[in-house]
Design a protein around this motif. Structure first.
Motif, PDB file in Angstrom:
ATOM      1  N   THR A 103     -10.291 -50.429  38.464  1.00 30.10           N
ATOM      2  CA  THR A 103     -11.028 -51.615  38.005  1.00 30.10           C
ATOM      3  C   THR A 103     -11.762 -52.269  39.167  1.00 30.10           C
ATOM      4  N   VAL A 104     -11.087 -52.369  40.304  1.00 28.68           N
ATOM      5  CA  VAL A 104     -11.708 -52.949  41.494  1.00 28.68           C
ATOM      6  C   VAL A 104     -12.880 -52.074  41.950  1.00 28.68           C
ATOM      7  N   THR A 107     -15.801 -52.418  39.512  1.00 31.24           N
ATOM      8  CA  THR A 107     -16.494 -53.693  39.689  1.00 31.24           C
ATOM      9  C   THR A 107     -17.421 -53.621  40.896  1.00 31.24           C
ATOM     10  N   ILE A 110     -20.466 -51.632  39.978  1.00 25.34           N
ATOM     11  CA  ILE A 110     -21.395 -52.380  39.115  1.00 25.34           C
ATOM     12  C   ILE A 110     -22.222 -53.346  39.968  1.00 25.34           C
ATOM     13  N   LEU A 111     -21.553 -54.052  40.875  1.00 27.30           N
ATOM     14  CA  LEU A 111     -22.267 -55.010  41.732  1.00 27.30           C
ATOM     15  C   LEU A 111     -23.276 -54.298  42.626  1.00 27.30           C
ATOM     16  N   GLU A 133     -22.923 -60.470  31.809  1.00 31.39           N
ATOM     17  CA  GLU A 133     -22.470 -61.474  32.767  1.00 31.39           C
ATOM     18  C   GLU A 133     -22.721 -62.886  32.235  1.00 31.39           C
ATOM     19  N   LYS A 136     -20.214 -63.768  29.605  1.00 25.88           N
ATOM     20  CA  LYS A 136     -18.908 -64.047  30.176  1.00 25.88           C
ATOM     21  C   LYS A 136     -18.880 -65.443  30.799  1.00 25.88           C
TER      22      LYS A 136
END
Ligand SMILES: [Zn+2]
Ligand SMILES: [Zn+2]
Length: 140
Positions: A103-104, A107, A110-111, A133, A136
């Motif tokens: 997950t980290v 992320t 994605i960034l 985004e 969210k």
């Protein structure tokens, strides 16, 4: 330009976003496909599956630098390099102690992709990552 779209995005008041067909469709007909925006191999499969194409096979080749990313061949390694280069140096620095969750890592990917591809990608034909985004943020 490709063929005309068979589906469109729409907003349903009170319900949110949706997708709908613009013509009659056959059962099982594929209406839309796109490449993943980004992806990452799950931690448990490291070394069992290629970090680029996710093929499961024996005898994958290690990244020569960090020795913690595994590939079918040079083509797969080159294909993953734009993403792996973000991690390779920290993998080298921390060695076996480098163990973030997928997950980290996802992320971070994605960034990085948002930064390197601010324009709309083929994966965002109907919905941009930026829109996820903002949604969210609105909920938070
Ligand atoms: Zn591969
Ligand atoms: Zn590496």
């Amino acid at each position: 330009m490709g063929p005309p779209d068979s589906i469109e995005r729409f907003l349903s008041p009170g319900k949110g976003r949706g997708m709908r067909a613009l013509r009659d469709v056959k059962l099982g007909e594929l209406l839309f496909t796109c490449p993943a925006y980004t992806c990452v191999l799950t931690v448990n499969e490291r070394g069992n599956q290629c970090d680029s194409c996710f093929s499961r096979k024996e005898g994958l080749s290690k990244c020569g630098k960090c020795k913690q990313a595994f590939y079918c061949d040079v083509d797969c390694q080159k294909g993953d390099w734009p993403m792996h280069k973000l991690e390779c140096s920290s993998m080298c620095t921390y060695g076996q102690n480098w163990n973030p969750s997928e997950t980290v890592r996802l992320t971070a990917r994605i960034l990085a992709k948002q930064k390197s591809h601010p324009e709309r990608t083929p994966s965002e034909r109907y919905l941009t990552v930026q829109e996820f985004e903002s949604r969210k943020t609105a909920v938070l």
